[in-house]
Scaffold this motif. Sequence first.
Motif, PDB file in Angstrom:
ATOM      1  N   ARG A 264       0.857   4.190  -2.766  1.00  0.00           N
ATOM      2  CA  ARG A 264       0.327   5.576  -2.589  1.00  0.00           C
ATOM      3  C   ARG A 264       1.526   6.592  -2.588  1.00  0.00           C
ATOM      4  O   ARG A 264       1.066   7.532  -2.979  1.00  0.00           O
ATOM      5  CB  ARG A 264      -0.275   5.562  -1.221  1.00  0.00           C
TER       6      ARG A 264
ATOM      7  N   ASN B 242       0.865  -1.243   0.119  1.00  0.00           N
ATOM      8  CA  ASN B 242      -0.152   0.115  -0.003  1.00  0.00           C
ATOM      9  C   ASN B 242       0.965   1.147   0.221  1.00  0.00           C
ATOM     10  O   ASN B 242       0.790   2.199  -0.648  1.00  0.00           O
ATOM     11  CB  ASN B 242      -0.939   0.146   1.127  1.00  0.00           C
ATOM     12  N   ARG B 243       1.853   1.122   0.796  1.00  0.00           N
ATOM     13  CA  ARG B 243       2.846   2.294   0.881  1.00  0.00           C
ATOM     14  C   ARG B 243       3.459   2.635  -0.491  1.00  0.00           C
ATOM     15  O   ARG B 243       3.482   3.813  -0.927  1.00  0.00           O
ATOM     16  CB  ARG B 243       3.791   2.176   1.987  1.00  0.00           C
TER      17      ARG B 243
ATOM     18  N   LYS C 267       0.891   9.577  -5.177  1.00  0.00           N
ATOM     19  CA  LYS C 267       1.484  11.028  -4.985  1.00  0.00           C
ATOM     20  C   LYS C 267       2.337  11.666  -5.695  1.00  0.00           C
ATOM     21  O   LYS C 267       2.151  12.725  -6.261  1.00  0.00           O
ATOM     22  CB  LYS C 267       1.981  11.042  -3.271  1.00  0.00           C
TER      23      LYS C 267
END
Length: 290
Positions: A180, A176-177, A184
């Motif tokens: 994301r 997920n990191r 971004k």
Amino acid sequence: MAEKDDDSIGLSLSLSLKPPQNLPPPFPSNLMHSLPLPFHNNQHHHHKSPLSDAFRSISDRNAETRSFLRGIDVNQPAILADGDEEVAAVSSPNSTVSSISGKRSEREENEGERASTTPDDEGGEETRKKMRLTKEQAAVLEETFKEHSSLNPKQKVALAKQLNLRPRQVEVWFQNRRARTKLKQTELDCDYLKSCCENLTEENRRLQKEVNELRALKLSPQFYMNMNPPTTLTMCPQCERVAVSSSSSSAVGSSELATTGVGIARTANQKSMSVNPWPTIIPHRFKTTD
DNA sequence: GCGACGCTTTTGATTACTTCA
DNA sequence: TTTGAAGTAATCAAAAGCGTC
């Protein structure tokens, strides 16, 4: 089966060891590299490389973090068999058990939690309750992510053990990191390109206007009045570059500009978009004397 | 001040699919 | 060519945050 990382895989959670070398530039710099720092030192996935036989270094800060974490009751006290993968039924301190959907547990049963031996757990709670990581867990994960945007299995297990989480949870967190972070960065890149586009549009508009003015001036009889005979201002009909063939550069005001024809066609790496390529040509020539 | 409520954001987890050795 | 382990992308849904009454 359970490979025992007896050297206790010192999870290098510290950033203090190596001073960050390639600090990300203030702005999208990475339109070329396209991904933020963590991704740069990221060797291709499939961490077969022994390079990362777990993080090696243990810094003061790391130790600090660790002892800190030991002190915390991060989720429930999971008793972890030293070598064998743990996987205590983990639940957040606040929320209840993080249960797992049927499919998920099925899957874990099948793949044996990948690195783990005990798919354990959760005893079959139907409702999928989501646990949230504690601040401390999240902080450690973040620190780790700064150094390595992905983990090899050893690292994953060690980190999970350290944080009292299941390796799968660590894995998911990193997935997920990464996603994301990338998202971004994409947004940033998009904004940057948008502003570039706006600037260029504006620049183009301005230059077009100037070209039109020059054309108009060229046709105007006034234009020829004080002109020295040898000086001619010519414009290529195709590329619209303006060139001055003149023996006296002063007639134009900017000989460099005139002879190189850089008036309109400028190089892309020119520093400022807003530099007026026609600094003196018009005012100088058409200074009125009355 | 404070609690209920609804809406929004954040984030852990799942699924489907791709890539690569 | 097949397979399995890694990844990403899209999505869901619980928890948290926040404004309003």
